[in-house]
Structure formats: C-alpha cells, structure tokens
Design an enzyme around this catalytic site. Structure first.
Site, PDB file in Angstrom:
ATOM      1  N   GLY A   5      62.480  47.922  22.508  1.00 14.17           N
ATOM      2  CA  GLY A   5      62.803  49.136  23.270  1.00 14.17           C
ATOM      3  C   GLY A   5      63.047  48.853  24.734  1.00 14.17           C
ATOM      4  O   GLY A   5      62.876  49.727  25.585  1.00 14.17           O
ATOM      5  N   LEU A  45      57.692  49.217  22.236  1.00 12.87           N
ATOM      6  CA  LEU A  45      58.140  50.483  22.828  1.00 12.87           C
ATOM      7  C   LEU A  45      59.278  51.119  22.038  1.00 12.87           C
ATOM      8  O   LEU A  45      59.649  52.259  22.304  1.00 12.87           O
ATOM      9  CB  LEU A  45      58.602  50.248  24.278  1.00 12.87           C
ATOM     10  N   SER A 103      51.295  58.221  21.378  1.00 14.09           N
ATOM     11  CA  SER A 103      51.764  59.395  22.131  1.00 14.09           C
ATOM     12  C   SER A 103      50.790  60.564  22.083  1.00 14.09           C
ATOM     13  O   SER A 103      50.159  60.832  21.062  1.00 14.09           O
ATOM     14  CB  SER A 103      53.100  59.847  21.529  1.00 14.09           C
ATOM     15  N   GLU A 145      51.746  63.379  21.756  1.00 12.25           N
ATOM     16  CA  GLU A 145      52.301  64.275  20.735  1.00 12.25           C
ATOM     17  C   GLU A 145      51.402  64.272  19.483  1.00 12.25           C
ATOM     18  O   GLU A 145      51.410  65.227  18.711  1.00 12.25           O
ATOM     19  CB  GLU A 145      53.725  63.826  20.405  1.00 12.25           C
ATOM     20  N   TYR A 176      57.907  63.400  14.384  1.00 14.32           N
ATOM     21  CA  TYR A 176      57.667  62.339  15.372  1.00 14.32           C
ATOM     22  C   TYR A 176      56.168  62.138  15.577  1.00 14.32           C
ATOM     23  O   TYR A 176      55.664  61.000  15.563  1.00 14.32           O
ATOM     24  CB  TYR A 176      58.355  62.700  16.700  1.00 14.32           C
TER      25      TYR A 176
HETATM   26  P1  NAP Z   1      63.406  55.784  24.976  1.00 15.50           P
HETATM   27  O1  NAP Z   1      63.944  55.798  26.373  1.00 15.50           O
HETATM   28  O2  NAP Z   1      63.903  56.779  24.001  1.00 15.50           O
HETATM   29  O3  NAP Z   1      63.665  54.297  24.393  1.00 15.50           O
HETATM   30  C1  NAP Z   1      63.520  54.028  23.031  1.00 15.50           C
HETATM   31  C2  NAP Z   1      63.929  52.585  22.775  1.00 15.50           C
HETATM   32  O4  NAP Z   1      63.774  52.294  21.378  1.00 15.50           O
HETATM   33  C3  NAP Z   1      65.390  52.254  23.127  1.00 15.50           C
HETATM   34  O5  NAP Z   1      65.424  50.989  23.740  1.00 15.50           O
HETATM   35  C4  NAP Z   1      66.060  52.205  21.765  1.00 15.50           C
HETATM   36  O6  NAP Z   1      67.208  51.379  21.726  1.00 15.50           O
HETATM   37  C5  NAP Z   1      64.946  51.595  20.941  1.00 15.50           C
HETATM   38  N1  NAP Z   1      65.102  51.751  19.495  1.00 15.50           N
HETATM   39  C6  NAP Z   1      65.305  52.897  18.792  1.00 15.50           C
HETATM   40  N2  NAP Z   1      65.389  52.638  17.483  1.00 15.50           N
HETATM   41  C7  NAP Z   1      65.237  51.309  17.335  1.00 15.50           C
HETATM   42  C8  NAP Z   1      65.231  50.434  16.216  1.00 15.50           C
HETATM   43  N3  NAP Z   1      65.413  50.869  14.964  1.00 15.50           N
HETATM   44  N4  NAP Z   1      65.014  49.110  16.438  1.00 15.50           N
HETATM   45  C9  NAP Z   1      64.862  48.643  17.687  1.00 15.50           C
HETATM   46  N5  NAP Z   1      64.894  49.416  18.794  1.00 15.50           N
HETATM   47  C10 NAP Z   1      65.064  50.733  18.607  1.00 15.50           C
HETATM   48  O7  NAP Z   1      61.817  55.902  25.005  1.00 15.50           O
HETATM   49  P2  NAP Z   1      60.782  55.764  26.232  1.00 15.50           P
HETATM   50  O8  NAP Z   1      60.637  57.085  26.896  1.00 15.50           O
HETATM   51  O9  NAP Z   1      61.101  54.560  27.014  1.00 15.50           O
HETATM   52  O10 NAP Z   1      59.415  55.550  25.434  1.00 15.50           O
HETATM   53  C11 NAP Z   1      58.991  54.245  25.036  1.00 15.50           C
HETATM   54  C12 NAP Z   1      58.015  54.373  23.883  1.00 15.50           C
HETATM   55  O11 NAP Z   1      56.886  55.138  24.287  1.00 15.50           O
HETATM   56  C13 NAP Z   1      58.570  55.080  22.643  1.00 15.50           C
HETATM   57  O12 NAP Z   1      57.958  54.484  21.516  1.00 15.50           O
HETATM   58  C14 NAP Z   1      58.078  56.507  22.799  1.00 15.50           C
HETATM   59  O13 NAP Z   1      57.983  57.130  21.539  1.00 15.50           O
HETATM   60  C15 NAP Z   1      56.717  56.260  23.418  1.00 15.50           C
HETATM   61  N6  NAP Z   1      56.177  57.321  24.274  1.00 15.50           N
HETATM   62  C16 NAP Z   1      56.944  57.801  25.294  1.00 15.50           C
HETATM   63  C17 NAP Z   1      56.405  58.765  26.135  1.00 15.50           C
HETATM   64  C18 NAP Z   1      57.197  59.303  27.294  1.00 15.50           C
HETATM   65  O14 NAP Z   1      56.794  60.338  27.841  1.00 15.50           O
HETATM   66  N7  NAP Z   1      58.270  58.630  27.718  1.00 15.50           N
HETATM   67  C19 NAP Z   1      55.092  59.234  25.917  1.00 15.50           C
HETATM   68  C20 NAP Z   1      54.351  58.699  24.859  1.00 15.50           C
HETATM   69  C21 NAP Z   1      54.893  57.729  24.049  1.00 15.50           C
HETATM   70  P3  NAP Z   1      68.697  51.933  22.033  1.00 15.50           P
HETATM   71  O15 NAP Z   1      68.894  51.804  23.520  1.00 15.50           O
HETATM   72  O16 NAP Z   1      69.548  51.012  21.247  1.00 15.50           O
HETATM   73  O17 NAP Z   1      68.750  53.362  21.575  1.00 15.50           O
HETATM   74  O1  G4F Z   2      60.934  66.767  27.290  1.00 14.28           O
HETATM   75  P1  G4F Z   2      60.595  67.028  25.878  1.00 14.28           P
HETATM   76  O2  G4F Z   2      61.680  66.890  24.887  1.00 14.28           O
HETATM   77  O3  G4F Z   2      59.356  66.094  25.552  1.00 14.28           O
HETATM   78  P2  G4F Z   2      58.227  66.134  24.406  1.00 14.28           P
HETATM   79  O4  G4F Z   2      58.656  66.887  23.224  1.00 14.28           O
HETATM   80  O5  G4F Z   2      56.949  66.552  25.068  1.00 14.28           O
HETATM   81  O6  G4F Z   2      58.155  64.593  23.987  1.00 14.28           O
HETATM   82  C1  G4F Z   2      58.100  63.556  24.980  1.00 14.28           C
HETATM   83  O7  G4F Z   2      56.754  63.320  25.309  1.00 14.28           O
HETATM   84  C2  G4F Z   2      55.947  62.803  24.224  1.00 14.28           C
HETATM   85  C3  G4F Z   2      54.531  62.621  24.779  1.00 14.28           C
HETATM   86  O8  G4F Z   2      53.812  63.803  24.604  1.00 14.28           O
HETATM   87  C4  G4F Z   2      56.556  61.490  23.776  1.00 14.28           C
HETATM   88  F1  G4F Z   2      55.781  60.924  22.818  1.00 14.28           F
HETATM   89  C5  G4F Z   2      57.961  61.725  23.262  1.00 14.28           C
HETATM   90  O9  G4F Z   2      58.544  60.483  22.885  1.00 14.28           O
HETATM   91  C6  G4F Z   2      58.788  62.325  24.400  1.00 14.28           C
HETATM   92  O10 G4F Z   2      58.938  61.345  25.402  1.00 14.28           O
HETATM   93  O11 G4F Z   2      60.013  68.515  25.730  1.00 14.28           O
HETATM   94  C7  G4F Z   2      58.938  68.965  26.528  1.00 14.28           C
HETATM   95  C8  G4F Z   2      58.753  70.463  26.310  1.00 14.28           C
HETATM   96  C9  G4F Z   2      58.694  70.890  24.842  1.00 14.28           C
HETATM   97  O12 G4F Z   2      57.643  71.790  24.673  1.00 14.28           O
HETATM   98  C10 G4F Z   2      60.022  71.584  24.592  1.00 14.28           C
HETATM   99  O13 G4F Z   2      59.969  72.625  23.618  1.00 14.28           O
HETATM  100  O14 G4F Z   2      59.886  71.146  26.866  1.00 14.28           O
HETATM  101  C11 G4F Z   2      60.277  72.160  25.976  1.00 14.28           C
HETATM  102  N1  G4F Z   2      61.687  72.487  26.214  1.00 14.28           N
HETATM  103  C12 G4F Z   2      62.144  73.700  26.611  1.00 14.28           C
HETATM  104  N2  G4F Z   2      63.483  73.684  26.679  1.00 14.28           N
HETATM  105  C13 G4F Z   2      62.728  71.666  26.046  1.00 14.28           C
HETATM  106  C14 G4F Z   2      63.870  72.407  26.348  1.00 14.28           C
HETATM  107  N3  G4F Z   2      62.795  70.364  25.690  1.00 14.28           N
HETATM  108  C15 G4F Z   2      64.016  69.783  25.633  1.00 14.28           C
HETATM  109  N4  G4F Z   2      64.099  68.487  25.318  1.00 14.28           N
HETATM  110  N5  G4F Z   2      65.170  70.495  25.906  1.00 14.28           N
HETATM  111  C16 G4F Z   2      65.148  71.803  26.259  1.00 14.28           C
HETATM  112  O15 G4F Z   2      66.193  72.419  26.504  1.00 14.28           O
END
Ligand code: NAP
Ligand code: G4F
Length: 326
Positions: A9, A79, A124, A126, A148
């Site tokens: 990732g 990731l 997460s 989530e 998810y």
């Molecule tokens: P992101 O920007 O969506 O990046 C996801 C990465 O996974 C990308 O590099 C994507 O590659 C790669 N990927 C997807 N499918 C794959 C596969 N089949 N094999 C190999 N690589 C693959 O996510 P992020 O926000 O950086 O988050 C990183 C990790 O933390 C994720 O696991 C996410 O679920 C977790 N997480 C995120 C948050 C948050 O708030 N950001 C919170 C809790 C947990 P491509 O570029 O090719 O699409």
């Molecule tokens: O930004 P979101 O899509 O993030 P969400 O669903 O919290 O998930 C992110 O955080 C997780 C950690 O808790 C990660 F694990 C996950 O990979 C991801 O990074 O939505 C945040 C909130 C939701 O409640 C959604 O219903 O915003 C609300 N929302 C309202 N309007 C919207 C929108 N979300 C999105 N994406 N787009 C809208 O127009």
C-alpha cells in the site's frame, strides 16, 4: 544489520508518509505495488530514486512469498486494502478478499519465509462501528457496521492469532481516521477541502454530501505513521489504539473549511441521499492513553489546523502553485 522495510500500500496516503519516515530513520524501503494500466505513483513520485518498487498483490499468495524470499525485509507494514467503506457495500466479496484474507496471505508468507520478520497490521476504528462504549480503547468490544469493518476485524484477529500461534512479532494498530492533503478524493475530508478550494477559485458552485451528523476522531496522517513505526520497535508485539481523543462532526468540518476562506457552508452544501450508507458509524472517539504511555506517541496537529492545512493545500494545488505532494 540493514534495516529493510516492506510497505504494502505504498502508493496510498499512509504508505507515502511511512516511506518518508522510514527513509529518514535510515531504512532501505521496498514498496509492493500491484499491476495497473495507469501509473499510481503520484504520492511517492518524489521518493522514486530512494525506494524500490516491486510487483505483488494481496490477492496472490505466490507473489507475496516470492517477494519476501527475494527482498528479505526485517519489517513488513501491511497498509494495502480496499479502504473505502462506501465501496465495501457494493463490493463486499472483493473487500473481504483483499482487506481480510489478504492479511492471512501475508502473515502466512512471513511464517513460511522468515518468522523473525516484524509485522504491522493496519487495523481500523471502523471495527468499533456501533460503539458499545465511549471512548473506545484496546479493550472495547467490536461491532463493525460495514463489510470493510468486518474484513478489518478478521484481519485484526488473524494478526493476534499468528502472534499467539507462531510467536510472530505481529502488532495491530487500531487507527482512527487520519487525513492529510494526500487523502484520496473520495473520503469526506478531502472531498470537502477540495471542493471548498474549487468554490473559492470559481470552478465549482456546490458540495454534495451525505450524513453531516456523523462524528469522527480525525488526526493527521503524518503523526499516525510514526505510531506504526514505534509499534515495531517495541520488544514485544501488541495492539494499540491511535487517536486524538477529540471528535467532530462532518458538519463542523464543513463549517471550519468554508469559514477558512470566508464562506458560509450552509450556502453551498447540498444533501444527497447517494452518499448515505446502508449502515452508518455515528460516533468514533478513541483514547490514545496506551499509545502515549507505552510508545511515547502523541498527536501534533489539532483539528482546526488539519482542516485549514488541507484547504490551503488544495487551493495551492488547484491554482498551480504547488506540485501534487506537499
Ligand atoms: P489508501 O490511500 O486507500 O491506500 C490503499 C493502498 O492499498 C493503495 O496503495 C492501493 O494500491 C493498495 N491496494 C489496494 N488493493 C490492493 C491489492 N489487492 N494488493 C496490493 N495493494 C493493494 O489507504 P490509506 O488511507 O493510506 O490507509 C492505509 C491502511 O490503513 C489501509 O489498510 C486502511 O484500510 C487502513 N486505515 C486507514 C485509516 C485512515 O483514516 N486513513 C484508518 C484506519 C485504518 P493502488 O494505489 O494500486 O490502488
Ligand atoms: O471519510 P469517510 O469516507 O471515512 P470512514 O468511513 O470513516 O472511513 C475511513 O476511516 C476509517 C477509520 O475509522 C478507515 F478505516 C477507512 O479506511 C477510511 O479511511 O466518511 C466519514 C463519514 C462517514 O460517516 C460518512 O457517512 O463522513 C460521512 N459522509 C457524509 N457525506 C461522507 C459523505 N463520506 C464520504 N466519503 N462522502 C460523502 O459525501
């Protein structure tokens, strides 16, 4: 001994920040990238001459084993995921395969190739879903509300299981939402900051959103990758909540973002049912007490500063003042 880290990732938001941090710490950084017909390296373009990118996919067990055998990392940060909650409702099987079972494929590859590799799993908040207590800690029971969240819960428990079964140094970071100018455009924070910038620059006139009342514990991604790194530097593996301890609504995010450029969000935000989810996570707020105590980790960017950082970066990006990565 050479410190060599494999990041799955690496092309994502967190992967780019983690790669920067590990390079600063003197690591050799290898990034696993999946095959694509277009280039997905925008977030790591500035690191291209300092990292190695190697092919692999969480859906393909052989590619993972081969990659570990060839590159012999000492640490693996998993990731990679299908990380967008909304998409997990329309692609639940793919999400389970990549985000859930993909963790087992990688852990099993580590067990087979080199069980001394230290492993980080991107779990997460989530998983807390319909929260059963406030704030959420490492001891709070899970109640996921999306495919998810269910897949991440599987990934979390298989990490714990491999730690207990095979004595792997495998840690799970239960990270609350973390954002940055590198956040994907589909996530609500970046959608807001990017559209606010467009409205300010005169290229958009409205912002269509779903549930404005959802509350999230939002931190800065640059801070959160440091917690990942710190987990793998501990003598013993463990699970940690990483959060700010503050929560804010989507509505409040809009208010601060529009207010920063002198606009009233109520004049521009349009509610659109298309962005509502079949089941919602209404409130997330974590306690980072354990991460603070054991890892010495604290967040450095306050909510308002995060929002304004993202809006300013999108204005710079869209007005051509800066390249894509800042
Ligand atoms: P992101 O920007 O969506 O990046 C996801 C990465 O996974 C990308 O590099 C994507 O590659 C790669 N990927 C997807 N499918 C794959 C596969 N089949 N094999 C190999 N690589 C693959 O996510 P992020 O926000 O950086 O988050 C990183 C990790 O933390 C994720 O696991 C996410 O679920 C977790 N997480 C995120 C948050 C948050 O708030 N950001 C919170 C809790 C947990 P491509 O570029 O090719 O699409
Ligand atoms: O930004 P979101 O899509 O993030 P969400 O669903 O919290 O998930 C992110 O955080 C997780 C950690 O808790 C990660 F694990 C996950 O990979 C991801 O990074 O939505 C945040 C909130 C939701 O409640 C959604 O219903 O915003 C609300 N929302 C309202 N309007 C919207 C929108 N979300 C999105 N994406 N787009 C809208 O127009």
């Amino acid at each position: 001994m050479t410190k060599r880290a494999l990041i799955t990732g690496i092309t994502g938001q967190d992967g780019s920040y983690l790669a920067e941090l590990l390079l600063d710490e003197g690591y050799e950084v290898i990034g696993m990238v999946r095959r694509s017909s277009t280039v997905t390296f925008e977030r790591i373009a500035h690191l291209q001459d300092r990292i190695a990118t190697v092919p692999g996919d969480l859906l393909d067990q052989a590619s993972l084993i081969d990659l570990l055998r060839t590159h012999r990392p000492t640490e693996v940060y998993n990731l990679a995921a299908q990380s967008f909650v909304q998409t997990s409702f329309s692609q639940p099987v793919l999400t389970g395969d990549v985000t859930g079972l993909g963790v087992t494929r990688l852990l099993d590859a580590i067990r087979i190739v080199d069980p001394d590799i230290r492993f980080y799993q991107a779990s997460s908040s989530e998983m807390f879903g319909k929260v059963v207590e406030v704030p959420q800690s490492e001891d709070t029971p899970f109640y996921p509300r999306s495919p998810y969240g269910v897949a991440k819960q599987y990934g979390h428990w298989i990490t714990v299981n491999y730690r207990e079964s095979y004595d792997l140094h495998a840690s799970s970071g239960i990270l609350f939402n973390h954002e940055s100018p590198r956040r994907g455009l589909e996530f609500v924070t970046r959608k807001i900051s990017n559209t606010v910038a467009k409205i300010k620059l005169g290229t958009a006139s409205e912002l269509r959103l779903g549930n404005l009342e959802a509350e999230r514990d939002w931190g800065f991604a640059g801070d959160y990758v440091r917690a990942m790194y710190l987990m793998l530097q501990q003598d013993a593996p463990d699970d940690y909540v990483v959060a700010t301890g503050e929560t804010h609504s989507v509505r409040r995010f809009c208010e601060v973002a529009f207010g920063h450029v002198g606009l009233d969000y109520e004049q521009y935000v349009v509610i659109d049912e298309a962005f509502y989810r079949p089941a919602e996570v209404d409130l997330l707020i974590g306690t980072p007490a354990k991460a603070e105590k054991v890892l010495g980790w604290t967040p450095t960017v306050a909510f308002e500063d995060l929002v304004t950082m993202m809006v300013d970066a999108d204005i710079d990006l869209l007005s051509g003042r800066l390249g894509p990565i800042s």
